[in-house]
Scaffold this motif. Structure first.
Motif, PDB file in Angstrom:
ATOM      1  N   ALA A   1       0.780  -1.590   0.058  1.00 15.95           N
ATOM      2  CA  ALA A   1       0.375   0.057  -0.274  1.00 15.95           C
ATOM      3  C   ALA A   1       0.545   1.142   0.000  1.00 15.95           C
ATOM      4  O   ALA A   1       0.564   2.048  -0.755  1.00 15.95           O
ATOM      5  CB  ALA A   1      -0.496   0.039   1.099  1.00 15.95           C
ATOM      6  N   ALA A   2       1.865   1.276   1.148  1.00 17.57           N
ATOM      7  CA  ALA A   2       2.694   2.706   0.891  1.00 17.57           C
ATOM      8  C   ALA A   2       3.384   3.069  -0.198  1.00 17.57           C
ATOM      9  O   ALA A   2       4.160   4.016  -0.688  1.00 17.57           O
ATOM     10  CB  ALA A   2       3.588   2.435   1.641  1.00 17.57           C
ATOM     11  N   VAL A   3       4.273   1.974  -1.168  1.00 18.65           N
ATOM     12  CA  VAL A   3       4.482   1.792  -2.552  1.00 18.65           C
ATOM     13  C   VAL A   3       3.961   2.802  -3.628  1.00 18.65           C
ATOM     14  O   VAL A   3       4.614   2.790  -4.039  1.00 18.65           O
ATOM     15  CB  VAL A   3       5.619   0.880  -2.901  1.00 18.65           C
ATOM     16  N   ARG A   4       2.676   1.770  -3.563  1.00 23.47           N
ATOM     17  CA  ARG A   4       1.674   2.399  -4.191  1.00 23.47           C
ATOM     18  C   ARG A   4       1.869   2.474  -6.000  1.00 23.47           C
ATOM     19  O   ARG A   4       1.682   2.917  -6.862  1.00 23.47           O
ATOM     20  CB  ARG A   4       1.292   4.219  -4.962  1.00 23.47           C
ATOM     21  N   GLY A   5       2.511   0.537  -5.802  1.00 26.48           N
ATOM     22  CA  GLY A   5       3.148   0.812  -7.466  1.00 26.48           C
ATOM     23  C   GLY A   5       4.170   1.299  -8.080  1.00 26.48           C
ATOM     24  O   GLY A   5       4.491   0.962  -9.161  1.00 26.48           O
ATOM     25  N   LYS A   6       4.543   2.062  -7.525  1.00 21.57           N
ATOM     26  CA  LYS A   6       5.906   2.752  -7.991  1.00 21.57           C
ATOM     27  C   LYS A   6       7.174   1.680  -7.569  1.00 21.57           C
ATOM     28  O   LYS A   6       8.093   1.362  -8.165  1.00 21.57           O
ATOM     29  CB  LYS A   6       6.576   3.893  -7.666  1.00 21.57           C
TER      30      LYS A   6
END
Length: 228
Positions: free
Chosen positions: A184-189
């Protein structure tokens, strides 16, 4: 997911100092036979890995500042450059989690930026210690990792322990909730690597279901052989 597909996102590892070079050779042969995405080894093992590979293709990840991560960014950068020169195609460094836990975010950013520069175009992974971090810390450190171009965030190093009810030391393993928080924290990046005492097919499945993009385990060969 087939065993072959799992192998494509699986890292095998030797990250304990009591192994000998026969174990290093065996890890390379297992990786070639089972199709690991990579192997993770200490920098001093790189010459042996290259000798065994003898020109065959395999991603080789060197671990940097392992296991505690308390070196300065300049020291980590030197170790990264040295490992790449010795044959590493990926590098994985332990984040200075004292800075993370202390909220020294500019120091964390500087570490990420320095390591990214040292790694050049090679895959760069940052190892957190989710078991010691609050949700807010995970959110912030992962956001910085994304901003500074880290390719993959690993959930833990897998060497710390907690006492059980009988006061015996028990290894702390990565949990699905750790993966969900980092995901969730990296938001797909940034890709997420589940790492830390993954010792069974069932645990591996739980972590994949929680959203792990990669699995790293010293039990990788056993998991793949028993997958189907």
């Amino acid at each position: 997911m087939t065993a072959k597909e799992l192998g494509g996102i699986m890292g095998g590892r030797i990250l304990e100092s009591y192994y000998d070079y026969a174990h290093v050779s065996n890890l390379v042969y297992e990786a070639l036979d089972l199709g690991f995405e990579c192997i993770q080894v200490f920098p001093n093992m790189l010459p042996k890995v290259r000798e065994v590979l003898n020109g065959r293709s395999l991603e080789i990840c060197a671990v940097i500042s392992y296991p505690h991560g308390i070196f300065l960014p300049e020291q980590k950068a030197f170790e990264i450059g040295d490992a790449i020169e010795a044959g590493a195609t990926q590098v994985e460094f332990v984040v200075h989690n004292i800075n993370v836990r202390s909220g020294n975010w500019e120091l964390v950013r500087d570490e990420f930026r320095t390591c990214r520069k040292a790694a050049g175009g090679h895959v760069l992974k940052a190892i957190l210690e989710c078991e010691w971090l609050t949700d807010e810390m995970i959110e912030t450190v992962c956001g910085l990792a994304a901003e500074e171009g880290i390719d993959r965030v690993c959930t833990s190093i897998g060497v710390y322990t907690r006492p059980d009810e009988n006061k015996n030391d028990m290894l702390i393993g990565v949990e699905p909730e750790d993966v969900r928080k980092v995901k969730a924290a990296v938001r797909g990046k940034v890709k997420v690597v589940a790492q830390g005492n993954i010792d069974s097919v069932s645990k591996c499945r739980e972590l994949l279901e929680a959203g792990a993009d990669y699995i790293s385990s010293e039990y990788a060969a056993d998991i793949l052989r028993n997958w189907e």
